[in-house]
Design an enzyme around this catalytic site. Structure first.
Site, PDB file in Angstrom:
ATOM      1  N   TRP A   1      43.622  83.118  81.622  1.00 36.46           N
ATOM      2  CA  TRP A   1      44.543  83.960  82.229  1.00 36.46           C
ATOM      3  C   TRP A   1      44.247  83.864  83.815  1.00 36.46           C
ATOM      4  O   TRP A   1      44.890  84.202  84.722  1.00 36.46           O
ATOM      5  CB  TRP A   1      44.300  85.440  81.783  1.00 36.46           C
ATOM      6  CG  TRP A   1      42.681  85.823  81.982  1.00 36.46           C
ATOM      7  CD1 TRP A   1      41.736  85.232  81.401  1.00 36.46           C
ATOM      8  CD2 TRP A   1      42.521  86.935  82.785  1.00 36.46           C
ATOM      9  NE1 TRP A   1      40.657  86.112  81.739  1.00 36.46           N
ATOM     10  CE2 TRP A   1      40.927  86.977  82.660  1.00 36.46           C
ATOM     11  CE3 TRP A   1      43.133  87.885  83.712  1.00 36.46           C
ATOM     12  CZ2 TRP A   1      40.206  87.945  83.385  1.00 36.46           C
ATOM     13  CZ3 TRP A   1      42.325  88.958  84.472  1.00 36.46           C
ATOM     14  CH2 TRP A   1      40.921  88.806  84.153  1.00 36.46           C
TER      15      TRP A   1
ATOM     16  N   GLU B   1      35.149  91.330  78.402  1.00 34.04           N
ATOM     17  CA  GLU B   1      34.712  90.777  76.949  1.00 34.04           C
ATOM     18  C   GLU B   1      33.465  91.597  76.472  1.00 34.04           C
ATOM     19  O   GLU B   1      33.248  91.134  75.596  1.00 34.04           O
ATOM     20  CB  GLU B   1      34.544  89.270  77.250  1.00 34.04           C
ATOM     21  CG  GLU B   1      36.006  88.750  77.762  1.00 34.04           C
ATOM     22  CD  GLU B   1      35.738  87.264  77.828  1.00 34.04           C
ATOM     23  OE1 GLU B   1      34.955  86.626  77.697  1.00 34.04           O
ATOM     24  OE2 GLU B   1      36.742  86.514  78.187  1.00 34.04           O
TER      25      GLU B   1
END
Lengths: 800, 800
Positions: free
Chosen positions: B361, B488
């Site tokens: 991304w 994350e």
């Protein structure tokens, strides 16, 4: 009517008439014999055709590196998988040079029956060769409950109308794993060429083989010896090769004449002893077995099982199928554990390689509760096994930056073997489940020695884990975040109610246990400050409740999620985990298996009856039962809240998981927890037994169609017999001293040889909750009947 | 002072004086040359010593099956990894029979310099053999921006004090992957023996090789040809083997005499064309390259880069290191994308094998925003590549039981390659990030043709995804549950604010785009009802806000979690993901990288300034920046809310991620997104550029120590130049028509050749937020200085 008529009702056995090649693997699991140390699948004596050939020794495994698309810190590093040891079940018959193979010639009769009272698998067949020679074969097989390492097979072959020359070959052979591995994560991993030969010796009709595993470096010795009775002259040959022992015997039988072979097999394994020493043990065991003879072993078998049934038998009047299924369950539970000394009770017992032969939380949560009241010694052993893995569990906790012990989600030897941590390691409730099994065992048996040596440490180390897993939030509440509860269709949630309630009890148990045993507490470094923290955490445990919905959410976020779109889920998409990503399952309201409902069973003391009703009504339409661990729990709670018919249907499903192969994977091994669940559904569901506090409670109530339920509970030295009818329940001390219990909130103090008969309040009239479409309990669900094709009708395959 | 003095400040280049063997891999990444199609790591001409030898073709990969400890439905099945194609960089020199090897003899001088204006890597060295013969070598290497498949190397060797016989060997060789694979999931997977030889031909000094990959079945042809200038007589030999092409030339050079070799290399690959056809293309490209000659290619290189710098240059007065680092970033961003026609821009560009060569991304979120304003053609190509993978993304969505398209978390060819779904597939924001890149590109360029052919479909299919991913709850709010945001260290959360805001914009963009292009909408099957659903979902998008804390939670549950115990986290336990299980990271308040803070940058329109300040203050002490994608975003928001010094420190960190090797993994390749982030931190941080609505906004403000910032933005045909000083900002249209913009909420309508100078409000005086201990931005963190050991000081290794 059962939808699969292959196993006709039989109160003390499971008989199969004819044989279905399509369902060989299932029957091998159903007819498996074990004693907690050795397990033999119900393979045909001649070894083929076969679903899965299996001979297992509890704890004997091979390990292999777990691979990951993307590795992470703390991911389990090695898998462990049960090993198929040399197969001593095989006895092959050749009649006039034609091998007995049910594919060939004409199988005129075939029947197998597992007898629950003798623990013997009997087989009877009549076979006619292509050339027209007929024999009758009768075999009996047992895995000894008295001689732990020994199995025995009696093989009788009788010539029928003509004189025949027969040859019998008795093998002890290493079976190679079959290649290929499917996508179903529940099946076993196949490792090739696991056993390396170290020793192969023979003496007369005895052969002993010695092998080691490559990676786990375990050694096993396996041996066989034989007794033959035959009036005719016998020619025989004994061969010993690295991976094969074989004794071949040939004789000519006159019509009506019988040759009888008794084969004794013995297995010893170790992680420390040499193969040579293990060989000595095998030779010694074989000598003992020869001394007992088949009949001697059989007699001991009947005695041991007789004592078990005296305590444990459950009588169910009014439903023959249920009667059979419950005894089938009790039989398999017992034989999976009877001689498990120092070992686990795996999810499949020793009946197959499903789940790689691993033990999970279901042993403590389903199997041990049953055994605690019926065979408590096996529970002591099973929990002592957990205790023996404490070092691995402590190391795992440290690796995860936690305190105390973190027991593995799945394991054979104690190390975490789960290759998918969100549904493995994160399911920390296994630790509280172990603690609860300790609590129950000590409560029921009063085994102080166990508590001091093993129990207390298990409670302390798991309490430490919970203290480090949770935290007090700004309002003082003790939260446990980011864990996975029993329902594997949710993961990594905050404040899973089941987990929090079980952790609460774990913390309380540790608090009380260390109070009872201050010297043990000192040995374990527990001080007042730590005990106080456990008490405070337990007291402040956060149990979410949604006032608006009037139900407990399964976890903090569950009720906010989108309900699963059941209407758009076709039947063939079950089990959902094989057709939808975890991503979708986790983020929607869909339940694989009882979770909040399980909490309402095992922590029923934390809910009001009204809450139980509302919760049950809420979760029932969301639960798809893609796990065999669900139906029994739903039965228990359905019975409690008053849905008796539904409870009966769930009991039927739990008890027929394997007999009717409801999940189509009985071939991988029996679902021990579902079998135990069937017993729990009976005793805690309709018998209404609970063990929350210091005393037992009963709220018995039978569904329509059941006339009488009778079961025994061993409570310390006391054998309590409970008999329930539609209107009343009778509690009787059959042996030992008095006992205190509650019957529907009424205190009952039974003295020795005393009985009390008390009325049962009528069931409420409640609207039944619904299930997801197509996910009604087994009996209610329309199901394709399984065709039983008798073998004689099948074309003869003349393969060479 | 920079803590690593190896690369002295240099406004238009990066020079290394001496050479450090310990840091070879890092320098190979820093000195990598690429054009978006071919990438050459900055390996030494002689090939060894080497960190990682690398020659990459964008999109050329091999695939391999992803393994799992426990497989699940929808887990990515195959990995893809960039392949090291035949290495044409190698030119080996032998002087008086002694190989030029910096380990041997005496390296009297060694310098390399990457020139940002010519795109050439220059090398100069003076070497004396053990026998005392000295030569000077000067090489120049370029990857052509005009001839897409071509790289060229000029190699000049000059005899110094004595006459010497030299031999030059120019190779084109398949390098075998090195064995071994670490535990760091961010490094690349090594596959062995990927290339199979199909063709090997030579003609004079030209060799062409043809190979295919085993599994992905791609074909590649690689070729080299040479021009030699030498006054002395030349002996030469050309060899062609399956995995090796080699041209060897020998000559005797008089003192002061120079031999000049120019080597041209060309690569063509395809998934469809035959190796033979690819060989034809290589031969044609080599012919073109020979015609241009090194100087011709160099001239075109300067022209193309000159045009780029004219638009894109960023001048930073007052900080030489920052000036150099920002131009270094702009150079690498451009060369990673310049000729990427139809291909992705991987996370490491073509500078290394980190992350297996995958695109994530960050291309759309960091790299494309920079290129959109400076080299918009490359953005069109990058988004057209995404469009070309729509079929795979649609299939993935269908597999996941979603609608529209689900783009992969990481990929080379379009299929999901993430081996850990909670931090891969679940990070659905990648789809909104792509959509936002489309929106920005169209807004800035006005490229209607792109919108009709590619953009609209990308917006529609991603909007469909979001509609199926979320649901309206009982109160009508549109929730997106169970996804993973940019951070994350959280996963599978409900209502991640970043994700929801980006999804909201995605839905709005699709709504508006289909309104603008009704015929495209019809082609894509979009009706009014669907558009209305998108609008309604966007309008009802749930954005959690905690009134009590006065901040936005990163997701529904974030604020309930326990704050990470930073005090007990030693320095050596960073990055946390290598020392703590995901389990612990997910359930506590600790942030790997800007998430809510990134939302405040890219969706700044959804927050008030007060919310931004409160949020920034809340999240700053929780963010450990274990990702290179964080510092730049923190710089942007710090600058906006008024922490200018902190913003400058974060900009320093983002811009020096690779030059100072802050994460110690620059050797795996450059962090393209961090390089782009450095530009964003400059232009959007101190330049204050935002592009939320239909017009551009600027809120420029410089930190102390920066005197002037000047940058250009290409807006359709207009080149806007922005110049910022401490007190005022000047906007000038340098080329093209007028442009509308906002300066600190003041509307400015610039006409062609017009300039506007406006005052900048003074910065507020705010208390600076703190970071986790030891996690202050790079410049503030005390750091072990990296020792530069000049090679001459190292012992000579006389290996054979």
């Amino acid at each position: 009517m059962r939808d699969d008529a292959r196993y006709p009702p039989d109160p003390w056995g499971l008989a199969e008439q004819g044989i279905s090649l399509d369902r060989l693997a299932q029957s091998e699991s159903l007819f498996a014999l074990a004693n907690g140390h050795v397990g033999l699948r119900g393979n045909l004596d001649e070894g083929e055709p076969v679903g899965t050939s299996g001979t297992y020794l509890n704890g004997f495994y091979e390990s292999y590196p777990l691979q990951y698309g993307e590795r992470g810190y703390g991911f389990a590093e090695d898998g462990q998988v049960v090993v198929n040891v040399p197969d001593g079940k095989i006895i092959r018959l050749q009649v006039e040079d034609e091998p007995l193979d049910i594919h060939r010639g004409t199988l005129e009769h075939h029947e197998r029956r597992l007898d629950f009272r003798s623990g013997v698998l009997e087989r009877e067949l009549r076979w006619r060769t292509a050339s027209g020679h007929a024999v009758e074969v009768r075999t009996r097989r047992l895995v000894s409950l008295s001689l732990r390492s020994v199995a025995a097979i009696e093989y009788e072959v009788t010539a029928l109308d003509r004189k025949v020359r027969i040859a019998l070959q008795s093998n002890l052979q290493v079976n190679r794993a079959r290649p290929g591995e499917g996508d179903d994560p529940r099946a076993a991993r196949h490792l090739d060429e696991v056993l390396r030969s170290h020793l192969s010796v023979s003496e007369n009709k005895r052969v002993v083989l010695g092998h080691t595993t490559h990676v786990s470096e375990l050694a096993v010795a396996s041996g066989m010896d034989h007794r033959v009775e035959c009036d005719s002259e016998l020619e025989s040959l004994t061969q010993a090769e690295p991976d094969l022992g074989r004794v071949t015997m040939s004789a000519e039988l006159q019509p009506g004449e019988t040759m009888r072979l008794v084969k004794f097999v013995s297995y010893h394994w170790s992680s420390q002893q040499s193969v040579e020493w293990l060989r000595d043990q095998v030779d010694a065991s074989l000598e003992s077995a020869l001394a007992e003879g088949f009949d001697g072993l059989l007699e001991e078998q009947r005695e041991i099982l007789g004592r078990y049934w005296e305590r444990a038998d459950i009588e169910v009047d009014g439903d023959d199928e249920l009667q059979q299924a419950v005894r089938f369950a009790m039989f398999h539970i017992f034989q999976s554990a009877a001689r498990n000394e120092g070992r686990a009770i795996p999810a499949k017992g020793l009946t197959g390689t499903g789940y790689d032969g691993h033990a999970f939380w279901d042993t403590e949560s389903f199997v041990l509760p049953v055994l605690t009241f019926t065979a408590p010694d096996t529970v002591r052993h099973a929990l002592a096994w957990r205790h023996s893995t404490l070092d691995a569990a402590r190391a795992r906790a440290e690796q995860l930056h936690l305190r105390g012990a973190a027991f593995p989600w799945r394991t054979i030897r104690g190390e975490e073997c789960s290759g998918y941590w969100p549904a493995g390691t994160a399911a920390f409730h296994v630790n509280a489940d172990i603690a609860d099994a300790v609590r129950r065992y000590v409560m029921v048996t009063g085994d102080d020695d166990f508590e001091e040596r093993f129990g207390c440490e298990l409670l302390v180390e798991t309490a430490r884990l919970w203290e480090s897993l949770g935290h007090h939030d700004d309002y003082g509440a003790f939260r446990i975040d980011g864990v996975t509860g029993p329902d594997e269709y949710s993961a990594l949630v905050d404040n899973n109610v089941y987990t929090n309630l079980m952790a609460q009890r774990n913390l309380e148990s540790a608090y009380h246990c260390t109070g009872r045993h201050p010297s043990v507490a000192r040995r374990l470094g527990v001080d007042d400050d730590e005990r106080e923290r456990w008490r405070a955490a337990a007291e402040a445990m956060f149990i979410p409740f949604d006032e608006q919905a009037g139900v407990h959410p399964q976890d903090d976020s569950f009720l906010h999620h989108q309900p699963w779109d059941f209407a758009s889920t076709p039947d063939e998409n079950y089990p959902l985990l094989l057709h939808y990503p975890y991503f979708q399952l986790y983020r929607q309201q869909v339940i694989k298996q009882a979770d909040l409902v399980l909490a309402m069973h095992v922590r029923g003391d934390a809910f009001t009856l009204e809450q139980k009703r509302a919760n049950f009504d809420y979760y029932e339409p969301l639960c798809v039962r893609d796990s065999s661990l669900s139906a029994a729990t739903q039965a228990v709670v359905a019975a409690e809240v008053g849905h008796l018919d539904l409870a009966k249907d769930y009991l039927y499903e739990a008890s027929h998981m394997d007999i009717a192969d409801l999940e189509r994977n009985t071939g991988d091994g029996l679902h021990m927890a579902s079998l135990a669940g069937a017993v729990i559904a009976t005793v805690s569901g309709f018998g209404g037994l609970r063990d929350h506090g210091g005393r037992l409670e009963f709220r018995p109530r039978l569904p329509e169609g059941l006339e009488r339920l009778r079961f025994g509970l061993q409570l310390r030295a006391t054998l309590l017999r409970v008999e329930v009818t539609q209107d009343e329940a009778t509690y009787r001390v059959e042996r030992g001293g008095g006992v205190h219990l509650d019957h529907w909130d009424e205190r009952v103090d039974l003295t020795a040889q005393h009985a009390a008969t008390l009325p049962i309040p009528p069931a409420p009239d409640l609207p039944a909750p619904s299930q997801p479409p197509g996910r009604e309990p087994g009996r209610r669900r329309p199901r394709q009947p399984i065709e039983y094709v008798p073998l004689e009708a099948q074309p003869v395959d003349d393969r060479a």
